[in-house]
Design an enzyme around this catalytic site. Structure first.
Site, PDB file in Angstrom:
ATOM      1  N   ASP A  93      -4.619   2.135  -2.068  1.00  0.00           N
ATOM      2  CA  ASP A  93      -3.439   1.940  -1.242  1.00  0.00           C
ATOM      3  C   ASP A  93      -3.839   2.229   0.215  1.00  0.00           C
ATOM      4  O   ASP A  93      -4.906   2.787   0.496  1.00  0.00           O
ATOM      5  CB  ASP A  93      -2.264   2.819  -1.693  1.00  0.00           C
ATOM      6  CG  ASP A  93      -0.934   2.243  -1.191  1.00  0.00           C
ATOM      7  OD1 ASP A  93      -0.951   1.449  -0.226  1.00  0.00           O
ATOM      8  OD2 ASP A  93       0.118   2.575  -1.748  1.00  0.00           O
TER       9      ASP A  93
HETATM   10  C1  BGC Z   1       2.266   0.856   0.287  1.00  0.00           C
HETATM   11  C2  BGC Z   1       1.795  -0.293  -0.555  1.00  0.00           C
HETATM   12  C3  BGC Z   1       1.481  -1.481   0.300  1.00  0.00           C
HETATM   13  C4  BGC Z   1       0.523  -1.091   1.393  1.00  0.00           C
HETATM   14  C5  BGC Z   1       0.165  -2.244   2.288  1.00  0.00           C
HETATM   15  C6  BGC Z   1       1.370   1.097   1.492  1.00  0.00           C
HETATM   16  O1  BGC Z   1       1.928   2.008   2.367  1.00  0.00           O
HETATM   17  O2  BGC Z   1       2.317   2.012  -0.512  1.00  0.00           O
HETATM   18  O3  BGC Z   1       2.760  -0.611  -1.513  1.00  0.00           O
HETATM   19  O4  BGC Z   1       0.960  -2.506  -0.508  1.00  0.00           O
HETATM   20  O5  BGC Z   1       1.099  -0.090   2.181  1.00  0.00           O
HETATM   21  O6  BGC Z   1       1.242  -2.662   3.036  1.00  0.00           O
END
Ligand code: BGC
Length: 717
Positions: free
Chosen positions: A256
């Site tokens: 993530d």
């Molecule tokens: C979120 C994810 C997301 C990623 C990219 C993160 O903060 O937890 O769900 O895919 O950002 O935007």
């Protein structure tokens, strides 16, 4: 094969570059619109730029600026970039939030939504969608429940599969997230730790990720949380032992955003190098939004702390994905904004979003106010959501950026269009701010008194759910609650149209307002859908996939809990008893149960019966039930099958959804709904951690909601 050939031609640095995914902004040296110099948050140098393999940021893929082309033309790297992005409930055409769409109990709709979103993502040169988000959730305080499909493993798995299929149909890769058990963050607070036993993890939380993988998900994203004190992103047991070895996943594991470097504040890795080492050894291929891999992987390989074969394998996975998606030949699918514009916001996409919004809505309560008659002379639309476009939801990707005027209709505009002869009075009355404590509602009260019918447009703003938006108070803000009190007292012919991104605690509203229709955050066509539902052009048919608590103190609250040794039977019998597992100041049962959802017509269940009262492995029992539409309009009903294993080597849930059927019945029509029960449906993770069934007593249940079922005992021999 191009990918393999390409791999051979790359240096170690170039291979590592493929494992790095910054925000697109990190690569921009100047603002594409103004030309002003831009600061790169990650500090990627000009020398490192050509190494980068992928980006996460719509700004550089946006057809409006043609920035992806810019990168293709300007980067001197050997491998074209690929752009990935979150596509959660729409891209340009915004669909209802996932927690709403799941209430349709129609995975086909989820597939349609993902297909359309995938087509639109492609039009912005985004070829990987970060979805399905399939975390199982039980705690309405967590802001991210809006991205999920709820609390049930079966529904979540089906919706996850449908999402993967929809993206694939559009030719876009799918990235299931967040592995694993992110939905169980303690206290419903985002990014918090997760403590969970292996049995519960496997029984409830892992199945939907596994279903997405089995359906061909190309990627999986690690979660921010720790699991039993090990950050998921550095958790070799989860990523290597379970995901790769046990499930055979050979796709890309992406961290993530920033999760690799966040192992430092977790207190797990002492610095970026150690964080990179943990992630690489957990076989995480792609480091999103950090420079841990970019700056340290080479050294770790040279020191023998990370095997070079990991870098080769990870890089090959990424090159193969690029090859499969055609990126190696041509990274830019849509060259100009004109091309992009033609491919998004098509009338059929908006029509689909409208259908989805209509099927997501859940009629929580109805004592006769709804549907409204279109013969009424005067309607008052009261509340902060009566005339706003801000009912789209929080993951709006490009959202209204490319909309022309009039694409979104507010509730007011849609109601005006629906009943042109009717006088509509609109009073926002207060704001949607959580701290709005307005008490003077003279104008709203006067409008309510003067109207034949009132629609209270209240709830939770789209910015108050999703990532980082956990709440401890999940009721209506004080101002809106007081507004509801005064308006309901002024005119008993009041219905509430509730906008929200999570279950809300609305006991008082339930008590004072005769009819409540939950619209969730319904997306681009939400206003039109609301008007059609209000006037009965469509009959509400959504059923909750997440329990609505009475009080926030009940969280986590979910229908498939296991029973204590001192049950107060609170989930079924509405009574407080001391020295049982209850609260002395609140009931244990929810306000609205899993599976609950009313209709403008009525369904009567009779003659439920099992074909036999015992079965052997290999046999099939049939549970049948007669369902009749006893009302005066056509309606859809989700008939639900639950099973309870009465005694097990581990304590089993009070009930588990095992199947459902959505039927459509004309007024007066009846049908017999049949469910097959097989031994496979009775399997679980047993005391010895094997997966299988156990002979003994079971109860099959059929009905209209988790709390509205008839019981039918049977024995597995
Ligand atoms: C979120 C994810 C997301 C990623 C990219 C993160 O903060 O937890 O769900 O895919 O950002 O935007």
């Amino acid at each position: 094969m191009k990918a393999k050939e390409l791999l051979k031609s790359l240096t170690l640095e170039e291979k590592i570059g493929q494992l790095v995914q910054p925000y697109g902004k990190s690569l921009l040296r100047a603002d594409p619109e103004t030309g002003a110099p831009m600061r790169d948050p990650l500090g990627i140098t000009d020398e490192e730029l050509p190494l980068i393999g992928s980006v996460l940021d719509n700004s550089i893929c946006d057809g409006a600026t043609g920035e992806l082309k810019h990168f293709r033309d300007n980067l001197k790297g050997k491998v074209p970039l690929i752009a990935m992005h979150d596509v959660i409930h729409g891209c340009d055409t915004i669909f209802p939030i996932a927690l709403g769409l799941a209430c349709s109990f129609e995975p086909e709709l989820m597939k349609e939504c993902s297909y359309i979103s995938g087509e639109e993502a492609k039009a912005h040169n985004i070829l990987v969608a970060f979805g399905p988000m399939t975390d199982l959730v039980r705690d309405a305080r967590w802001g991210r429940v809006m991205e999920t499909t709820g609390e049930d493993p079966l529904v979540n798995a089906q919706m996850a599969v449908a999402t993967v299929e929809g993206f694939h149909q559009a030719g876009v890769a799918a990235c299931v997230k967040h592995f694993a058990a992110y939905g169980l963050v303690e206290s419903g607070r985002d990014y918090n730790p997760v403590q969970i036993g292996e049995r519960a993890l496997r029984e409830y939380f892992l199945p939907s990720y596994k279903a997405a993988i089995d359906a061909g998900a190309d990627m999986i994203m690690t979660s921010y949380n720790t699991i039993n004190d090990i950050p998921a992103t550095g958790n070799r047991w989860l990523m290597k032992d379970i995901l790769r070895d046990e499930w055979g996943f050979d796709g890309i594991i992406i961290s993530d955003s920033g999760a690799v470097k966040e192992m430092i504040p977790h207190g797990f890795a002492k610095d970026q190098k150690e964080a990179a080492c943990y992630a690489a050894n957990a076989t995480v291929d792609l480091d999103m939004s950090s420079t841990c891999y970019l700056r340290h992987l080479k050294e770790l390989v040279e020191e023998g702390k990370v095997d070079e074969s990991f870098v080769d394998e990870a890089c090959l996975r990424i090159l193969k994905l690029k090859e499969r998606l055609g990126v190696l030949d041509n990274p830019v699918k849509y060259e100009t904004y004109e091309d992009t514009k033609k491919a998004i916001l098509k009338p059929e996409y908006i029509a689909s979003a409208q259908k989805c919004a209509e099927k997501s809505a859940v009629l929580l309560k109805n004592e006769g106010v709804l549907p409204l008659s279109d013969k009424v002379k005067k309607i008052a639309l009261i509340g902060p959501f009566a005339d706003t476009e801000e009912i789209l939801g929080n993951w709006i990707c490009f959202g209204p950026k490319h909309y022309g005027k009039g694409v979104i209709k507010t509730v007011r505009e849609a109601v005006e269009a629906r009943v042109p002869g009717c006088e509509i009075v609109t009073v926002p009355a207060c704001t949607w701010a959580l701290d709005d404590e307005t008490t003077d509602f003279a104008e709203a009260v006067a409008a309510a008194k003067d109207a034949d019918a009132v629609v209270l447009c209240i709830g939770e703003h789209q910015l108050h759910s999703a990532e980082g938006n956990s709440r401890v108070n999940i009721g209506l803000p004080k101002g809106q609650m007081e507004l509801a009190r005064q308006v309901c007292a002024a005119n008993p012919n009041t219905a509430a149209l509730l906008f929200c991104g999570r279950p809300l605690t609305i006991v008082e509203l339930h008590d004072i307002c005769p009819s409540i229709l939950c619209m969730w955050q319904p997306g681009t066509a939400g206003g039109t859908a609301a008007a059609r539902l209000l006037f009965g052009d469509v009959n509400p048919s959504g059923k909750l996939t997440m329990t609505w608590p009475r009080a926030v103190g009940q969280c986590p609250l979910y229908y498939n809990q296991t029973r204590t040794g001192r049950p107060c039977w609170g989930m079924e019998v509405q009574k407080k008893r001391s020295m049982t597992s209850n609260y002395i100041d609140e009931f244990t049962y929810p306000l609205y149960n899993f599976g609950h959802g009313l209709s403008y017509t009525k369904f009567e269940y009779t003659d439920a019966a099992l074909s036999a009262d015992s079965m052997k492995a290999g046999d099939t029992l049939t549970l049948s039930v007669k369902v009749k539409n006893t009302g005066d309009r056509e309606g859809q009903e989700v008939v639900q099958l639950y099973i309870r294993d009465m005694v097990g080597s581990v304590v089993r849930p009070i009930k588990e959804l095992k199947n459902y059927k959505k039927i459509t019945l004309a007024p007066g029509e009846e049908t017999v709904v049949e469910f097959k029960i097989t031994e496979e449906m009775l399997r679980f993770w047993r005391a010895d951690m094997t997966f299988g069934s156990e002979a003994g007593d079971f109860t099959a249940m059929v009905g209209t909601a988790a709390n509205g079922v008839t019981q039918h005992p049977f024995v597995l021999e």
